[in-house]
Design an enzyme around this catalytic site. Structure first.
Site, PDB file in Angstrom:
ATOM      1  N   HIS A 276       0.899  -1.258   0.070  1.00 39.07           N
ATOM      2  CA  HIS A 276      -0.076  -0.011  -0.098  1.00 39.07           C
ATOM      3  C   HIS A 276       0.778   1.266  -0.069  1.00 39.07           C
ATOM      4  CE1 HIS A 276      -3.426   2.460   0.580  1.00 39.07           C
ATOM      5  NE2 HIS A 276      -3.784   1.860   1.719  1.00 39.07           N
TER       6      HIS A 276
ATOM      7  N   HIS B  82      -2.349  -2.509 -10.120  1.00 41.56           N
ATOM      8  CA  HIS B  82      -3.351  -1.993  -9.093  1.00 41.56           C
ATOM      9  C   HIS B  82      -4.670  -2.476  -8.908  1.00 41.56           C
ATOM     10  CE1 HIS B  82      -5.623   1.052  -6.957  1.00 41.56           C
ATOM     11  NE2 HIS B  82      -4.429   1.717  -6.641  1.00 41.56           N
TER      12      HIS B  82
ATOM     13  N   ASP C 156       2.751   5.277  -7.346  1.00 39.60           N
ATOM     14  CA  ASP C 156       3.901   4.963  -6.359  1.00 39.60           C
ATOM     15  C   ASP C 156       5.222   5.071  -7.315  1.00 39.60           C
ATOM     16  OD1 ASP C 156       3.194   5.272  -3.732  1.00 39.60           O
ATOM     17  OD2 ASP C 156       2.231   3.281  -3.920  1.00 39.60           O
TER      18      ASP C 156
HETATM   19  N1  CMC Z   1       4.613  -7.199 -10.887  1.00 37.58           N
HETATM   20  C1  CMC Z   1       4.510  -8.161 -11.570  1.00 37.58           C
HETATM   21  N2  CMC Z   1       3.262  -8.883 -11.694  1.00 37.58           N
HETATM   22  C2  CMC Z   1       2.257  -8.153 -11.069  1.00 37.58           C
HETATM   23  C3  CMC Z   1       2.381  -7.034 -10.473  1.00 37.58           C
HETATM   24  C4  CMC Z   1       3.582  -6.498 -10.343  1.00 37.58           C
HETATM   25  N3  CMC Z   1       3.684  -5.257  -9.575  1.00 37.58           N
HETATM   26  N4  CMC Z   1       1.136  -6.967 -10.035  1.00 37.58           N
HETATM   27  C5  CMC Z   1       0.266  -7.737 -10.152  1.00 37.58           C
HETATM   28  N5  CMC Z   1       1.057  -8.743 -11.068  1.00 37.58           N
HETATM   29  C6  CMC Z   1       0.656  -9.919 -11.516  1.00 37.58           C
HETATM   30  C7  CMC Z   1       0.289 -11.055 -10.552  1.00 37.58           C
HETATM   31  O1  CMC Z   1       1.247 -12.045 -10.272  1.00 37.58           O
HETATM   32  C8  CMC Z   1      -0.769 -11.818 -11.239  1.00 37.58           C
HETATM   33  O2  CMC Z   1      -0.531 -12.524 -12.292  1.00 37.58           O
HETATM   34  P1  CMC Z   1      -1.301 -14.143 -12.471  1.00 37.58           P
HETATM   35  O3  CMC Z   1      -2.376 -13.784 -12.790  1.00 37.58           O
HETATM   36  O4  CMC Z   1      -0.272 -14.679 -13.419  1.00 37.58           O
HETATM   37  O5  CMC Z   1      -1.010 -15.044 -11.091  1.00 37.58           O
HETATM   38  C9  CMC Z   1      -1.631 -10.734 -11.713  1.00 37.58           C
HETATM   39  O6  CMC Z   1      -0.891  -9.694 -12.188  1.00 37.58           O
HETATM   40  C10 CMC Z   1      -2.850 -10.119 -10.874  1.00 37.58           C
HETATM   41  O7  CMC Z   1      -2.150  -9.611  -9.659  1.00 37.58           O
HETATM   42  P2  CMC Z   1      -2.769  -9.557  -8.248  1.00 37.58           P
HETATM   43  O8  CMC Z   1      -1.655  -9.817  -7.230  1.00 37.58           O
HETATM   44  O9  CMC Z   1      -4.067 -10.581  -8.223  1.00 37.58           O
HETATM   45  O10 CMC Z   1      -3.444  -8.061  -8.131  1.00 37.58           O
HETATM   46  P3  CMC Z   1      -3.999  -7.674  -7.066  1.00 37.58           P
HETATM   47  O11 CMC Z   1      -5.208  -6.721  -7.684  1.00 37.58           O
HETATM   48  O12 CMC Z   1      -4.371  -8.475  -5.698  1.00 37.58           O
HETATM   49  O13 CMC Z   1      -3.006  -6.566  -6.471  1.00 37.58           O
HETATM   50  C11 CMC Z   1      -1.236  -4.822  -6.131  1.00 37.58           C
HETATM   51  C12 CMC Z   1      -2.734  -5.288  -6.523  1.00 37.58           C
HETATM   52  C13 CMC Z   1      -1.195  -3.327  -6.274  1.00 37.58           C
HETATM   53  C14 CMC Z   1      -1.077  -5.211  -4.597  1.00 37.58           C
HETATM   54  C15 CMC Z   1      -0.214  -5.461  -7.019  1.00 37.58           C
HETATM   55  O14 CMC Z   1      -0.300  -4.906  -8.195  1.00 37.58           O
HETATM   56  C16 CMC Z   1       1.322  -5.261  -6.514  1.00 37.58           C
HETATM   57  O15 CMC Z   1       1.604  -5.863  -5.671  1.00 37.58           O
HETATM   58  N6  CMC Z   1       1.821  -4.212  -7.118  1.00 37.58           N
HETATM   59  C17 CMC Z   1       3.134  -3.869  -6.748  1.00 37.58           C
HETATM   60  C18 CMC Z   1       2.888  -2.997  -5.347  1.00 37.58           C
HETATM   61  C19 CMC Z   1       2.564  -1.655  -5.659  1.00 37.58           C
HETATM   62  O16 CMC Z   1       2.922  -0.918  -6.516  1.00 37.58           O
HETATM   63  N7  CMC Z   1       1.676  -1.249  -4.886  1.00 37.58           N
HETATM   64  C20 CMC Z   1       1.159   0.062  -4.601  1.00 37.58           C
HETATM   65  C21 CMC Z   1      -0.204  -0.028  -5.087  1.00 37.58           C
HETATM   66  S1  CMC Z   1      -0.940   1.829  -5.548  1.00 37.58           S
HETATM   67  C22 CMC Z   1      -0.875   2.810  -4.150  1.00 37.58           C
HETATM   68  C23 CMC Z   1      -2.064   2.538  -3.153  1.00 37.58           C
HETATM   69  O17 CMC Z   1      -3.183   2.376  -3.709  1.00 37.58           O
HETATM   70  O18 CMC Z   1      -1.463   1.947  -1.930  1.00 37.58           O
END
Ligand code: CMC
Length: 443
Positions: A269, A308, A364
């Protein structure tokens, strides 16, 4: 004319149920409870880990269309607010629902500035932290501690009390944040200076040394103000959900904001901007980007600052931050890490792994390089997120308190553990007492 209902046939019983579809696409999960196999059956419930498809409230504060990359506060596009407004005005808009007229703006600004001081005992409390304490940990604790100074804040149904705590929190959080930073540097705390702007005063409390008359750099002051606008609210994210969930127990708002700040601390986050810089430093050079992307695609790493839960398009805030970064670099000099960010973005936006998963830069991705150029240590990044988000949390909380449909937040679970077992005395238990997988369950 088509009916705004959903008809469900329960194949277990052959019975049909008609459920209203509200707001053009919402069904009430509680309506599923009527779907039973017998009179004493609990009824159906929905299973939605991490709330990926469950609305927990009705809200009028922030609108996001993740597919189109749209973000609006109270109906105003983020791009327009970032260009034309200032943070205090946006905080008023978020908290009260309307842009202020001149009189209301002056009163609001005066009210916030009246509350920038903190009790001297909070300063002593701050002094108790180790020299290397993370400023976000200090912020979580000191915000929580404020509840002990304002016991009347427990009157959460009293409108005047809610307003007062909102002004206090928006006023005091920058002071707590700046004191936490000065503590990590071993520098004396700088008291608020109310003839400066909200962000100008914050910069003064952070960076003022022995100058008789500290004046913040106007470009950096404006850049920080825009960054504050971009971070003011983001509907039902992890920390807003924490604010509402903890606040639903009717605890005072300082305790609930401490919980929301703790939620923001995590690397998925508000801690992501810190994680982005660590990633860029580790990559070291644009020439190492392809190798890093390969590791991400192999599932060994995450590309921090990308992806996201809601945006399946370029995060509109990231576009604005990218521009602000270059305004800041004109004053501070280029942050060399920006070249690695640009290379990462270029390669990722062309790569099928990221394109097919709709992974784009989030807010971010560029904030870290901007904050770093402004002289902030990485540990301050989530703190810089928490300051403006305080107005969003307070608006979310007030909306929850006033909403007659809201009760204490209490999700259901699907129990998959053991059924009733007979307890035996320790000496009579056979070895081993627990299965390997049961042990690991508890870790
Ligand atoms: N790098 C590589 N792969 C990713 C990433 C990433 N940053 N984000 C998602 N994926 C992949 C993930 O592995 C999954 O692939 P598969 O379907 O093959 O298993 C697919 O994309 C869907 O991802 P998810 O984890 O199910 O998506 P989510 O909605 O649960 O997660 C997130 C959202 C923001 C936690 C995630 O994208 C992430 O970890 N990003 C990196 C951390 C980040 O930048 N966070 C800041 C968010 S914006 C600020 C805020 O609102 O706080």
């Amino acid at each position: 004319m088509a009916k705004e209902t959903l008809t469900i046939t329960d194949n277990r019983t052959g019975k049909q149920y008609e459920i209203p579809v509200e707001e053009g696409g919402v069904i009430r999960a509680a309506a599923l409870r009527d779907i039973k196999t017998s009179a004493d059956d609990f009824g159906l419930m929905s299973y939605d880990p991490s709330f990926t498809n469950t609305a927990s409230c009705r809200s009028r504060i922030t609108y996001i269309d993740g597919d189109k990359g749209i973000l609006r506060y109270r109906g105003y596009p983020i791009e327009e607010l970032a260009e034309k407004s200032n943070y205090l005005e946006v905080a008023y808009l978020i908290v009260k629902g309307e842009l202020p007229d001149r009189g209301h703006y002056a009163a609001w600004e005066g009210n916030i500035k009246t509350h920038t001081m903190i009790h001297e005992n909070i300063k002593k409390f701050m002094e108790g932290f180790r020299y290397d304490a993370h400023p976000m940990g200090m912020l979580v604790s000191t915000i929580g501690a404020l509840s002990t100074f304002y016991p009347e804040a427990a009157q959460i149904t009293d409108l005047e009390s809610r307003r007062l705590q909102t002004r206090r929190l928006i006023g005091k959080v920058p002071t707590l944040a700046a004191f936490a930073y000065r503590h990590t540097r071993g520098l004396p705390y700088v008291y608020p200076q109310n003839d400066l702007s909200y962000t100008g005063n914050f910069l003064s409390m952070l960076f003022r040394m022995a100058e008789r008359d500290y004046q913040p750099n106007p470009v950096l002051e404006h850049a920080l103000d825009v960054l504050f606008i971009l971070h003011a609210d983001h509907e039902q994210n992890c920390s807003a959900n924490a604010m509402r969930s903890v606040g639903s127990s009717q605890v005072d708002p300082y305790s609930a904001v401490a919980a929301a700040t703790a939620a923001l601390y995590g690397p998925l986050h508000g801690g992501a901007n810190e994680a982005v810089i660590r990633m860029l430093v580790e990559i070291g050079s644009p020439k190492n980007v392809p190798g890093f992307i390969k590791d991400v695609k192999a599932g060994k790493r995450r590309l921090m600052g990308f992806g996201h839960r809601v945006y399946k398009n370029y995060d509109p805030r990231a576009k604005i931050v990218k521009k602000i970064a270059y305004d800041v670099f004109k004053v501070t000099g280029l942050n060399p890490l920006i070249d690695i960010s640009l290379e990462l973005e270029k390669i990722a936006l062309e790569d099928d792994y990221f394109v097919s998963r709709k992974l784009y830069p989030n807010v971010d991705f560029y904030t870290g390089v901007t904050y770093q150029a402004m002289g902030f240590p990485m540990t301050m990044f989530p703190v810089l997120f928490a300051i403006p988000r305080t107005s969003g949390w307070m608006a979310q909380w007030a909306e929850m308190v006033r909403d007659p449909e809201q009760k204490i937040a209490r999700p259901r679970q699907v129990y998959v553990g053991e059924q009733t077992r007979r307890w035996t005395p320790l000496e009579q238990r056979p070895e081993p007492t627990m299965r390997e997988d049961a042990v690991s369950d508890e870790i």
